[in-house]
Design an enzyme around this catalytic site. Structure first.
Site, PDB file in Angstrom:
ATOM      1  N   THR A 187       0.817  -1.219   0.000  1.00 27.67           N
ATOM      2  CA  THR A 187       0.000   0.000   0.000  1.00 27.67           C
ATOM      3  C   THR A 187       0.841   1.255   0.000  1.00 27.67           C
ATOM      4  OG1 THR A 187      -0.143  -0.084   2.403  1.00 27.67           O
ATOM      5  CG2 THR A 187      -1.894  -1.159   1.162  1.00 27.67           C
ATOM      6  N   CYS A 188       2.094   1.140   0.428  1.00 27.04           N
ATOM      7  CA  CYS A 188       2.934   2.337   0.476  1.00 27.04           C
ATOM      8  C   CYS A 188       3.169   2.902  -0.914  1.00 27.04           C
ATOM      9  CB  CYS A 188       4.270   2.028   1.155  1.00 27.04           C
ATOM     10  SG  CYS A 188       5.222   0.720   0.345  1.00 27.04           S
TER      11      CYS A 188
END
Length: 1016
Positions: A983-984
């Protein structure tokens, strides 16, 4: 041991003697106090004398009245059945013993005697008054055994058939007695009598059966042209027919069927509905009237009533409509929460739960709008009332009115009222109209009423508010509702097959739709663009006081959007049909907004924007949120992003990006604490480089190109907005607001609020979406707005209910023993806080209770969280200029934080997706991936988006604004491996599946379990 003399020993004090003749204790204050005491003694003595005089006067008058009544009783008992005795009995009034003796004696003489004496005018007048006394007595003592004799006497006077030779006289007598009794509460007293009987009794009561005959007795003696006849019918509806559970009370005495058959409902057209509602002030009485009406007018009787008179059914429909419109929404909803009394209807609600509405709140301390508390209803009553919206009942009325052209306008108003009072069943109700009328009802509404009206023919508010349009509004609004409902179940084939022979077809031709949608567009645009010229909280269209302009706007917008969605899939309107850019002048507006912001950002520049210019932004907000197809959706948000770009330029962001920014080391297991410690004094507008340290103390590999910071920011927000940490509380809707407890205003806690504000501002500044929802009254603080009583319900429902009770309290507020303090509980200890100086000693009175309500609301919603909100906003303002936020309302701020709550555009997502490893847009697995996504519903797509980006909502301006872009990288060829995500960097790691079925199964398993996060 020598004992010193009294007063002479060591440590003793000599007595001081004043030779002037007065003691030193007689001071100026004591003299004043002594005078005050003597004055109070004189006043007390005077008061006691006056009280004694009043008592003596009262005692003497009581004694005299007692003496006179005793004389009347003596004269009465001398000859109970004489005229003189009757006079005495009337003067004695509610003397239960005398009334009973007279009734028993009269019954012994027989009905013939009573009929005979009624021929004498002197007797007749006294019998009028005596009948009223008997009714009053019975209304209180209807369950008493003594009441039976009185009821029998009244039955002789009112209902018993007289001898043939006396019929004409008795008929005239009864007409006169009803003309006397009905204006003096005849039906009110009968209603009180019947109400005394239980609703669940199994034993029959002859008294009750006889009293039911009294209900219809006036209509057998009076003619329908008599004014008293009409008043009697109105009073019958107001009082007896509004008794709770009336059918249940009558059932045991076999009185239900006779009453139902003798009710003069055929004359309903003679009833004045405004006067009727005036006699029924309570919501509960109106609801019980509805319940009883649907019992006495079942489906089977409606058709027979229509066969006698169509005007009667029309009158019945108008009566139902008037009662419905007098009730708050949800009042008849069987699913409302009666136990908690949480079902509240706002008579004038300033708030809006819709993102499409933009409201400006103006607070006036002494003008709180009242809330209406719905009554707790018996399930049997609610069950009966539900009959009125049942398909069988609606169909029966529609069938009865089908051939009565004069009543169609009443029919449309009735349909609107049904939808209003049962908003949760609107679809079901409208569905019955759609099914019953087919396309014919829609065509009749449009061609017979809407097409020829001037509503929507121009963009002037004058046309919408013109009183001459009163007859046109109900058909217009009902057509809007009905056609919107019809479109829900109308496929595109049916929508465009207007000329098909056989089978379903669109009731409106395409040409008619073009004209109709233009009318809708003009109405919607006028109500949004010129909202300042309409009173959206006052009366709406002419003749429809229960419908506000904002409700009209909402209904019209919904229909307009439904038609536009069809046109967007298969255009049938002219190319410029939907555009109103010529009215808005978008380019100058955008350019002017950016230029003004540049001027205002320079402290030496005079602020040239007037209040009127600033206020002109509000209508554009409504247009962009509700009819976005009228102008480019990105206008206002693009202005906001332009402000940020200008700020970046002014702050030298480009220079800082070419040089090393701040480098911050964060421990994985201490993200929030390290962030708080190390970002306190860092310029967050500058680039931030994050390095993570794992749990073993090792630095994680990788270079922060933006993704690592996004991961840090997302993880940080999850931690700091956790309500278990003590800084935030959540409402029933899981919306956050600052904790009002005292520990939250300690300096360390305020530093945390300030830090959280800066972090959230950084997310907005960088365009990173944060999955957090705030309470509306807290978001109002961002806009420098205060919250008042209307927002208190979401924070403290019990306190809100208490303040509403106080505001509507009809007694003396001082009896409640309130003062100008407010109590709050912390750690089990109740603390009292004065609202004003000396509040403990200031009682709440009728004169100052509005001030008290204002101060309590202000304390709970504003003062208690003021320091926390100020600290938070101080941090937020370091990143985002408050002027920028004031372009949005609370709901739009939430969208700005977490993304737009709109359907995910797969084409847009695919157009801006990036690929890595062995993947590209033409790779077979990628082709299968997008094919599978097309079969997903919106809920599944949101789960996928949350799985990859940590936020389930798409960016405001589309996926081109997602930072970093949505990306897919291959994750090997293992067919059993689940997809994972980083998700980063918004990265989906997708194995090279060879089967579409496997890809779908594994992808759904991953996004539903939220498994597979990969840090690599």
């Amino acid at each position: 041991m020598e004992i010193p003399l009294f007063g002479d020993g060591p440590g003793t004090r000599k007595r001081q003697i004043n030779l002037g003749g007065t003691t030193t204790a007689t001071t100026h204050a004591s003299i004043l106090q002594d005078a005050k005491n003597r004055r109070q003694q004189r006043q007390e003595e005077k008061r006691r004398q006056e009280s004694a005089t009043k008592i003596q006067s009262c005692w003497r008058s009581t004694q005299e009245a007692r003496r006179v009544r005793e004389q009347l009783r003596q004269r009465f008992v001398e000859d109970i059945t004489s005229l003189d005795a009757l006079r005495c009995l009337v003067l004695l009034g509610q003397d239960g013993d005398a009334l009973l003796r007279w009734s028993l004696a009269t019954l012994q003489l027989g009905s013939d005697r009573l009929f005979q004496v009624s021929m004498n005018p002197s007797w007749a007048i006294l019998l009028y008054r005596l009948s009223l006394n008997l009714l009053v007595y019975i209304s209180r003592e209807s369950l008493s055994p003594n009441a039976e004799a009185h009821v029998q006497v009244l039955a002789i006077l009112l209902t018993l058939p007289p001898p043939v030779q006396q019929q004409q006289h008795v008929s005239r007598f009864r007409q006169s007695i009803f003309r006397y009794l009905i204006p003096r509460g005849y039906y009110h007293h009968l209603a009180s009598s019947i109400s005394n009987f239980p609703s669940s009794s199994s034993s029959p009561s002859p008294t009750l059966r006889t009293m039911v005959d009294f209900l219809t007795a006036p209509f057998a003696s009076l003619t329908n042209t008599d004014t008293t006849f009409k008043n009697a019918l109105e009073h019958l509806l107001c009082y007896p027919l509004s008794i709770p559970l009336l059918p249940n009370r009558l059932l045991s005495s076999n009185a239900l069927a006779p009453l139902s058959s003798h009710l003069p409902l055929i004359h309903l057209s003679d009833v004045n509905t405004d006067s009727l509602l005036g006699h029924l002030p309570s919501l509960e009485a109106r609801i019980h009237l509805l319940a009883n009406l649907c019992t006495f007018l079942p489906v089977s009787r409606i058709s027979s009533l229509a066969s006698q008179s169509n005007a009667t059914v029309n009158a019945y429909v108008r009566l139902l409509t008037a009662i419905f419109n007098s009730l708050p929404p949800n009042a008849l909803d069987a699913k409302r929460d009666d136990s908690s009394n949480a079902a509240l209807a706002v008579v004038d609600d300033d708030s809006s739960d819709s993102d499409s509405d933009y409201s400006v709140h103006v607070m006036v301390v002494d003008s709180f709008q009242p809330k209406v508390k719905l009554p707790t209803l018996d399930p049997r009553t609610l069950s009966r009332v539900q009959t009125l919206r049942s398909p069988s009942y609606i169909n029966a009325i529609l069938a009865s009115m089908q051939r009565y052209q004069a009543g169609h306008r009443s029919l449309y108003s009735w349909g609107l009222a049904l939808c209003r009072v049962w908003p949760n069943q609107t679809g079901e109700i409208l569905g019955v109209f759609v099914v019953h009328g087919g396309g014919g009802l829609v065509r009749e509404l449009y061609r017979g009423y809407v097409r020829a009206s001037s509503i929507g023919n121009d963009r002037g508010m004058g046309t919408l508010s013109d009183p001459s349009q009163e007859p046109a509004w109900p058909p217009f609004l009902f057509l809007v509702e009905l056609y919107t409902q019809a479109l829900l179940t109308m496929g595109d084939d049916e929508f465009f097959s207007v000329n098909a022979t056989g089978g379903p077809r669109n009731p409106l031709s395409l040409d008619e739709l073009i004209t109709f949608s233009k009318k809708l567009m003009n109405v919607a645009f006028t109500l949004y663009w010129r909202e300042g010229q309409t009173d959206s909280h006052g009366p709406g269209p002419a003749g429809m006081s229960t419908v506000k302009w904002e409700v009209v706007r909402e209904k019209v917008t919904k229909c307009l959007q439904a038609i536009h969605s069809r046109d967007s899939r298969k255009p049938f309107t002219p190319s410029d049909h939907w555009l109103v850019t010529s009215q808005l002048e978008m380019a100058p507006f955008v350019e002017a907004a950016i230029v003004e912001e540049r001027q205002l950002s320079q402290p030496t520049t005079a602020r040239t924007l007037s209040k009127r210019q600033l206020a002109s932004i509000a209508p554009r907000i409504g247009i962009l949120n509700n009819i976005p197809f009228a102008v480019p959706f990105a206008v206002r948000v693009s202005i906001f992003r332009s402000f940020i770009v200008n700020n970046m330029t002014n702050s030298g962001r480009q220079f800082m990006e070419r040089h090393s920014g701040s480098k911050i080391i964060i421990r994985r297991d201490q993200i929030s604490q390290d962030g708080f410690d190390k970002l306190q004094n860092v310029d967050l507008k500058a680039p931030i480089s994050i390095t993570f340290i794992d749990r073993f103390g090792q630095e994680e590999a990788g270079i922060d190109g933006g993704g690592v910071f996004k991961e840090f920011l997302t993880s940080l927000c999850k931690e700091v907005f956790d309500s278990n940490r003590g800084l935030w509380l959540a409402t029933k809707n899981n919306e956050l607001y600052p904790n009002p407890h005292s520990y939250a205003i300690e300096s360390h806690s305020l530093d945390w609020y300030r830090f959280i504000g800066r972090i959230l501002g950084k997310a907005i500044y960088e365009g990173i979406l944060v999955d957090v929802a705030f309470a509306g009254f807290f978001l109002a603080k961002w806009l420098k707005k205060q919250s008042f009583l209307d927002d208190l319900a979401s924070l403290d429902p019990e306190l809100y209910q208490g303040l509403i009770f106080l505001k509507n309290y009809t007694g003396n507020p001082e009896d409640l023993s309130l003062n100008f303090t407010v109590a709050s509980e912390e750690f089990g200890v109740t603390i009292s806080k004065a609202l004003v100086l000396g509040g403990n000693d200031i009682p709440v009175t009728k004169e100052n209770r509005l001030q008290y309500i204002y101060l309590v609301s202000n304390y709970r919603l504003n003062k208690q969280i003021k320091l926390q909100s100020d600290a938070f906003f101080e941090g937020l303002s370091e990143m985002i200029d408050p002027k920028w936020l004031r372009m949005f309302n609370q709901q739009e701020l939430q969208i700005l934080l977490g993304g737009v709550n709109s359907p995910i555009d797969l084409d847009d997502l695919r157009a801006h997706a990036k690929y890595g490893g062995l993947y590209d847009d033409q790779e077979p697995t990628i082709q299968m991936f997008w094919k599978v996504l097309k079969s997903f519903d919106q809920d599944q797509l949101r789960k996928l988006l949350r799985f990859v980006t940590s936020c389930s909502r798409p960016p405001l301006l589309g996926f081109k604004e997602l930072v970093p872009n949505f990306a897919i990288r291959d994750a090997g060829s293992d067919q059993n491996r689940l997809p994972t995500a980083s998700t980063c960097v918004n990265l989906l790691k997708l194995p090279r599946y060879t089967s579409e079925r496997t890809l779908r199964q594994k992808l759904l398993q991953a996004i539903n379990s939220n498994a597979g996060f990969d840090l690599s």
